[in-house]
Design an enzyme around this catalytic site. Structure first.
Site, short mmCIF file in Angstrom:
data_model
loop_
_atom_site.label_atom_id
_atom_site.label_comp_id
_atom_site.label_asym_id
_atom_site.label_seq_id
_atom_site.Cartn_x
_atom_site.Cartn_y
_atom_site.Cartn_z
CG ASP A 37 7.49 4.60 -11.49
OD1 ASP A 37 8.15 3.56 -11.67
OD2 ASP A 37 6.24 4.60 -11.47
CE LYS B 148 -4.85 -2.28 0.56
NZ LYS B 148 -4.98 -0.83 0.29
CB SER C 156 -0.96 -0.06 1.20
OG SER C 156 -1.89 0.98 1.17
#
Length: 551
Positions: free
Chosen positions: A302, A316, A291
């Site tokens: 990223d 998740k 999460s």
């Protein structure tokens, strides 16, 4: 042009009409099913042969219905809202201790450092006999927990029985607002590398990270940072966005969330000035990082802002939001999926299309798609966040699970006795649990006839039943007998086979009695392969830069 426009308008009207028809049909179906359900409940309440506990039966029905959606959508009645508050804020009013029910008595299993219970002298192993002169024996631990909680600054009289003491002790404790720190330890490794362990995300956790980082930078002049998110199950989304914001420019897009209700779609950007946008960072993750911790790790990956080390995270990619219900209850409902900066969603399980047995299907790697980081490095969606350096994690033997959950408290009682006979120990980094002490533990486990489940034995019995049913058992009976002998439980053998793992577990439990969770973590970092790799990468500027460079 005119024809095309008219044709387009006609198609729009048809689409709008189809949409309206679907919405009307859906509303009718909802109304129809609610009428059926309402009538069914009335009929049961009126005619069922025995008296029905309507609250219990409705709760079971609600829970079963929501479990069929996903594991995160749940109903929270008014009397359980304190648990939701503790998850989101890390706060509650009480004495600050974990408890566990045992043979009719609630036992303190862990007093928290600096909290009223620990400051008053309550120790792990103390048995709670009475609270404010009210008998607490024979009462489930959740009820005892309610009795211990209360408004900050209110007094509490606690009567406990300490093991091997004849007379009970009485403690006068003043409750306080318990704030559970999410940064349970931070320090310096290899003289110049900062280390911060974050165990969860609340509405205050980001400020804890910031405070720890600024302390390390100011007082220890760190040159790089390790952010450890292993076993961090997540929490408040905003806490993740804030944490990322400390290390990237203001206004950077961290995630977007998209769901069925488009009015709830959001883009989350960093909104405060960063603390440091250039310091090299390594983020540690494992299969229990989920999460919000995946948002931090995935977003920094990223953006090519941090090197990720460890094991693939849980996966998740769903977002929950609380919705108000009648009688002050709440529905914590999954409203959307989130997408990190590269555009990928890291959700691993598809809860909509389940297997025939009801289990959720994991998205296979072959069906995942390739996305790219800011510098063009390939990353994949589905199946969690994959680290840049994957470290094999030693599998924990099932025997450790049974020792931890043992209803007879064999390890817990052994550690309590060990601590009673050792007033002090060395610092966590230097503590050694001896082989001689382990031999004593083995004797205790054998004397108390510690029992543990072996799944392999169960699987073999199930296979034997299938073989007998299909008529193959007799011709393979010798093979089955041989396997059965090998899989037969042998406590002495297994205590020796898993000696290193069990010793580590017992030692960490001992350290926790003296130095709390912070010390336990420091002890377990001593021979940590993932941490060692992070120190190696951050200590090698060329390797760090190459890892985050364009392919």
């Amino acid at each position: 042009m005119v024809f095309l426009c008219i044709g387009f308008a006609s198609g729009q009207e048809k689409n709008i009409q189809n949409t309206n028809n679907k919405e009307d049909s859906s509303r009718f179906e909802v109304s129809k099913q609610l009428d059926i359900f309402n009538a069914l409940v009335k009929e049961m309440e009126m005619y069922y042969v025995d008296t029905i506990d309507m609250r219990a039966i409705m709760r079971r029905g609600i829970n079963a219905m929501l479990r069929g959606l996903d594991p995160y959508t749940e109903y929270i009645p008014e009397d359980e809202l304190d648990d939701l508050k503790m998850i989101t804020t890390g706060e509650y009013g009480g004495i600050g201790a974990l408890i566990r029910y045992r043979n009719g008595i609630t036992v303190v299993t862990e007093p928290f450092e600096g909290m009223p219970a620990a400051l008053a002298g309550i120790k792990a192993g103390d048995r709670i006999l009475a609270i404010d002169d009210r008998d607490a024996t024979g009462i489930a631990d959740n009820k005892v927990s309610e009795m211990l909680k209360g408004l900050p600054n209110t007094k509490l009289k606690l009567k406990i029985q300490r093991p091997d003491e004849k007379k009970p002790r009485t403690f006068d404790i003043i409750r306080k607002q318990i704030i559970l720190d999410q940064v349970i330890y931070y320090g310096v490794k290899n003289d110049s590398i900062g280390y911060i362990y974050l165990q969860g995300f609340t509405d205050k956790s980001a400020e804890e990270v910031k405070s720890a980082f600024e302390n390390l930078r100011k007082n220890h002049n760190i040159k790089s940072l390790i952010l450890d998110l292993r076993d961090n199950g997540g929490g408040v989304l905003e806490g993740a966005v804030q944490t990322v914001g400390f290390f990237v420019p203001k206004g950077t897009k961290v995630i977007s969330i998209r769901g069925k209700a488009s009015q709830l779609d959001r883009i989350y950007r960093t909104y405060n000035e960063p603390v440091d946008t250039t310091i090299p960072i390594a983020v540690l993750i494992n299969g229990s990082s989920a999460s919000a911790s995946e948002i931090v790790a995935g977003a920094l990956q990223d953006m090519d802002r941090a090197v990720l080390i460890g094991q693939r995270s849980y996966g998740k990619g769903l977002v929950q939001s609380p919705r108000n219900l009648p009688y002050d209850g709440k529905l914590k409902v999954t409203i959307s999926k989130y997408f990190i900066p590269s555009g990928r969603c890291i959700q691993q399980f598809d809860y909509t299309h389940r297997h025939p047995d009801g289990s959720a299907a994991a998205i296979p790697d072959s069906l995942t798609s390739v996305f790219h980081t800011a510098k063009g490095r390939p990353v994949r969606d589905g199946g969690g966040v994959r680290p840049d350096f994957e470290i094999d994690e030693k599998k924990i033997p099932a025997m450790l699970y049974y020792l931890d959950m043992d209803k007879d408290f064999i390890v817990f009682d052994y550690v309590t006795d060990w601590v009673k006979n050792h007033k002090t120990i060395t610092l966590p980094d230097n503590f050694v649990y001896s082989d001689k002490d382990y031999e004593d533990f083995k004797k205790v486990a054998v004397e108390k006839k510690f029992e543990y489940d072996r799944q392999s034995g169960k699987a073999l019995n199930a296979l034997k039943e299938v073989a007998e049913f299909e008529g193959f058992f007799e011709e393979d009976a010798t093979l089955f007998a041989s396997l059965e002998e090998k899989l037969k439980p042998d406590l002495a053998r297994d205590l020796e086979k898993y000696k290193s793992e069990i010793k580590q577990y017992i030692a960490s439990e001992i350290v926790k009695r003296y130095y709390y969770r912070s010390g336990e973590l420091q002890f377990n970092l001593k021979d940590d392969k993932t941490l060692a790799k992070a120190l190696e990468v951050l200590g090698n500027k060329e390797l760090y830069t190459k890892t985050l460079s364009s392919p």
